[in-house]
Write an enzyme that holds these catalytic residues in place. Structure first.
Site, PDB file in Angstrom:
ATOM      1  CG  ASP A  48      25.310  10.585  -2.332  1.00  0.00           C
ATOM      2  OD1 ASP A  48      25.368   9.389  -2.653  1.00  0.00           O
ATOM      3  OD2 ASP A  48      24.349  11.093  -1.710  1.00  0.00           O
ATOM      4  CG  ASP A  75      19.730  17.746  -5.323  1.00  0.00           C
ATOM      5  OD1 ASP A  75      19.014  17.594  -4.329  1.00  0.00           O
ATOM      6  OD2 ASP A  75      19.454  17.288  -6.446  1.00  0.00           O
ATOM      7  CG  PHE A  97      23.980   4.499  -8.574  1.00  0.00           C
ATOM      8  CD1 PHE A  97      25.298   4.811  -8.909  1.00  0.00           C
ATOM      9  CD2 PHE A  97      23.548   3.200  -8.773  1.00  0.00           C
ATOM     10  CE1 PHE A  97      26.170   3.847  -9.401  1.00  0.00           C
ATOM     11  CE2 PHE A  97      24.405   2.232  -9.273  1.00  0.00           C
ATOM     12  CZ  PHE A  97      25.712   2.558  -9.595  1.00  0.00           C
ATOM     13  CB  SER A 141      13.725  -0.923 -10.171  1.00  0.00           C
ATOM     14  OG  SER A 141      12.991  -1.834  -9.377  1.00  0.00           O
ATOM     15  CE1 TYR A 165      11.620   1.260  -6.921  1.00  0.00           C
ATOM     16  CE2 TYR A 165      12.826   3.315  -6.799  1.00  0.00           C
ATOM     17  CZ  TYR A 165      12.798   1.945  -7.007  1.00  0.00           C
ATOM     18  OH  TYR A 165      13.963   1.282  -7.291  1.00  0.00           O
ATOM     19  CE  LYS A 169      14.855   3.574  -9.801  1.00  0.00           C
ATOM     20  NZ  LYS A 169      16.189   4.180  -9.837  1.00  0.00           N
ATOM     21  CG  ASN A 214      10.404   0.056   4.287  1.00  0.00           C
ATOM     22  OD1 ASN A 214       9.661   0.111   5.264  1.00  0.00           O
ATOM     23  ND2 ASN A 214      10.919   1.132   3.694  1.00  0.00           N
ATOM     24  N   PRO A 310       0.183  -5.168   1.562  1.00  0.00           N
ATOM     25  CG  PRO A 310      -1.256  -3.461   2.276  1.00  0.00           C
ATOM     26  CD  PRO A 310      -0.106  -4.312   2.736  1.00  0.00           C
TER      27      PRO A 310
HETATM   28  C1  WQD Z   1      10.836  -9.505  -0.227  1.00  0.00           C
HETATM   29  C2  WQD Z   1       9.892 -10.583   0.314  1.00  0.00           C
HETATM   30  C3  WQD Z   1       7.875  -9.708   1.292  1.00  0.00           C
HETATM   31  C4  WQD Z   1       9.929  -7.735   4.644  1.00  0.00           C
HETATM   32  C5  WQD Z   1      11.914  -4.414  -2.916  1.00  0.00           C
HETATM   33  C6  WQD Z   1      11.694  -2.996  -3.255  1.00  0.00           C
HETATM   34  C7  WQD Z   1      11.771  -2.829  -4.749  1.00  0.00           C
HETATM   35  C8  WQD Z   1      13.102  -3.343  -5.279  1.00  0.00           C
HETATM   36  C9  WQD Z   1      13.392  -4.743  -4.794  1.00  0.00           C
HETATM   37  C10 WQD Z   1      14.569  -1.472  -5.793  1.00  0.00           C
HETATM   38  C11 WQD Z   1       8.423 -10.307   0.002  1.00  0.00           C
HETATM   39  C12 WQD Z   1       8.729 -10.410   2.346  1.00  0.00           C
HETATM   40  C13 WQD Z   1       9.664  -8.455   3.483  1.00  0.00           C
HETATM   41  C14 WQD Z   1       9.458  -8.205   5.899  1.00  0.00           C
HETATM   42  C15 WQD Z   1       8.495 -10.110   4.775  1.00  0.00           C
HETATM   43  N1  WQD Z   1      14.172  -2.482  -4.924  1.00  0.00           N
HETATM   44  N2  WQD Z   1       8.962  -9.619   3.558  1.00  0.00           N
HETATM   45  N3  WQD Z   1       8.747  -9.389   5.912  1.00  0.00           N
HETATM   46  O1  WQD Z   1       9.105  -6.253  -2.011  1.00  0.00           O
HETATM   47  O2  WQD Z   1      10.520  -7.682  -3.573  1.00  0.00           O
HETATM   48  O3  WQD Z   1      10.914  -5.251  -3.437  1.00  0.00           O
HETATM   49  O4  WQD Z   1      13.193  -4.791  -3.386  1.00  0.00           O
HETATM   50  O5  WQD Z   1      14.231  -1.324  -6.915  1.00  0.00           O
HETATM   51  O6  WQD Z   1      11.634  -1.494  -5.037  1.00  0.00           O
HETATM   52  O7  WQD Z   1      10.444  -2.676  -2.788  1.00  0.00           O
HETATM   53  O8  WQD Z   1      11.516  -6.790  -1.499  1.00  0.00           O
HETATM   54  O9  WQD Z   1      12.667  -7.270   0.612  1.00  0.00           O
HETATM   55  O10 WQD Z   1      10.590  -5.793   0.684  1.00  0.00           O
HETATM   56  O11 WQD Z   1      10.341  -8.238   0.221  1.00  0.00           O
HETATM   57  O12 WQD Z   1       7.856 -11.172   4.833  1.00  0.00           O
HETATM   58  O13 WQD Z   1       9.656  -7.602   6.974  1.00  0.00           O
HETATM   59  O14 WQD Z   1       9.975 -10.619   1.734  1.00  0.00           O
HETATM   60  O15 WQD Z   1       6.491  -9.993   1.468  1.00  0.00           O
HETATM   61  O16 WQD Z   1       7.790 -11.552  -0.244  1.00  0.00           O
HETATM   62  P1  WQD Z   1      10.415  -6.552  -2.628  1.00  0.00           P
HETATM   63  P2  WQD Z   1      11.303  -6.945   0.075  1.00  0.00           P
END
Ligand code: WQD
Length: 353
Positions: A48, A75, A97, A141, A165, A169, A214, A310
């Site tokens: 890692d 790396d 991973f 993913s 991203y 994948k 996020n 978005p």
């Molecule tokens: C889930 C739901 C949002 C945050 C992510 C990654 C993706 C994959 C899976 C790796 C959605 C809502 C979220 C917040 C909200 N990971 N939400 N407020 O978007 O399905 O995908 O996880 O491969 O790459 O992007 O997951 O947890 O961001 O969102 O309302 O503060 O929660 O709109 O409906 P997502 P998420």
């Protein structure tokens, strides 16, 4: 007779005792896979570069396992380093991973993602080719599917990733397709994760996003612990029962056990390349997850509804039948378990501050 049976047992264990390299093995999913594989009797080596996780995870793994896993800081893009690890540790199989995983960041800086994710995977595969190590499990993913054209999503669903991203994948999956077609010695499984959440029930390892999360579950858990004020629900006007987004949340320990099943599957006569969904097959809305988390944490979780994010979609959940048919794996842990284990991890983190 006793000593003979003991010898047979040791031979069987030795046969199934694999030397496994986990690239990115101190990350969220990688560290949980390290626990599951070590506890299953395999010898795990972790590589890692610590770009997206802390060295402290190694100490926590040592506490859980009672012994320190072999760890090399480096790396994956350094092909000669990967080559030397494969040889020095007599690696049988690689679980890959290592890579960046933020959809939003990948849109802002696509070259960072193409460099890290694509070059990284090519470097590992090249090193494996040179060392004649040809068993590979790839952390893919569900984002490769893009907007669902039907639900639940099975592995035959069209592929249309929208973010750089997600595209990395899919591009790595396409590289794997060509690689196995060129050399029948390769055995590969690409695991398409839905939404990994939760933590090991020790509360010692879990998801540690850099900065403000996020993703939904880590954000909710930080609101519950008081680190963030309230949850912003990105839209409540989706065509779903309660208007909020639906996702297939899967416990990270179920996901980790899916990797163990994939490695064992690679040891059986199977197709050269298997693409397999890892999900529960059930969808859960934002509001439902929030309510479950309030019960698990006994904390209120204030929220406000804001504009849609978005690129978000209304619903996404897996058809997980193939994982069971091919590998005999299916998820076991409930959303309640996911929330409880996430909360336990969050509280253990708060105690350290
Ligand atoms: C889930 C739901 C949002 C945050 C992510 C990654 C993706 C994959 C899976 C790796 C959605 C809502 C979220 C917040 C909200 N990971 N939400 N407020 O978007 O399905 O995908 O996880 O491969 O790459 O992007 O997951 O947890 O961001 O969102 O309302 O503060 O929660 O709109 O409906 P997502 P998420």
């Amino acid at each position: 007779m006793q000593s003979f049976l003991r010898w047979v047992g040791l031979v069987i264990l030795e046969t199934f005792r694999l030397n496994i390299l986990l690239t990115g093995g101190l990350g969220y999913v990688g560290s949980h896979v390290a626990v599951v594989l070590t506890e299953a009797g395999h010898q795990v080596t972790i590589l890692d570069n610590l770009s997206n996780c802390k060295h402290a995870v190694l100490d926590r793994l040592t506490k859980i396992l009672g012994k320190e896993p072999t760890f090399i800081k480096g790396d994956v893009r350094e092909t000669s380093l990967v080559e030397s690890i494969l040889k020095t540790h007599s690696i049988d199989s690689v679980v890959h991973f290592a890579g960046l995983k933020s959809v939003g960041e990948s849109v802002l800086d696509p070259m960072l993602y193409y460099n890290n994710n694509l070059i990284g995977a090519i470097s590992v595969l090249k090193a494996m080719q040179l060392c004649r190590v040809k068993k590979f499990v790839f952390s893919s993913s569900a984002t490769v599917y893009g907007s669902p054209q039907y639900l639940p999503i099975d592995e035959m669903h069209p592929l249309n990733p929208e973010s750089p991203y997600g595209k990395t994948k899919l591009q790595i999956e396409l590289i794997l397709r060509d690689l196995v077609a060129s050399d029948s010695g390769w055995k590969v499984v690409a695991l398409r994760y839905f939404n990994p959440v939760g933590a090991h029930d020790s509360g010692l390892i879990g998801e540690e996003p850099n900065g403000t999360p996020n993703n939904l579950m880590p954000y909710i858990s930080q609101v519950a612990i008081g680190a963030l004020k309230r949850l912003k629900i990105f839209g409540s006007d989706y065509e779903t029962l309660d208007g909020t987004g639906i996702r297939d949340y899967i416990h990270v320990m179920d996901l980790a056990e899916g990797h163990q099943a994939a490695l064992e599957y690679l040891s059986e006569p199977s197709e050269p390349l298997s693409i397999i969904n890892l999900g529960t097959g059930y969808g859960c809305s934002v509001l439902d997850l929030l309510k479950l988390y309030e019960i698990a944490s006994s904390r209120r979780i204030p929220f406000e509804v804001t504009e849609r994010r978005p690129g978000d979609i209304a619903s996404c959940y897996a058809n997980a039948d193939k994982a069971f048919k091919r590998m005999g794996w299916k998820s076991k842990r409930s959303l309640k378990n996911m929330c409880e284990d996430s909360w336990k991890w969050q509280m253990s983190q708060a105690l350290k501050k």
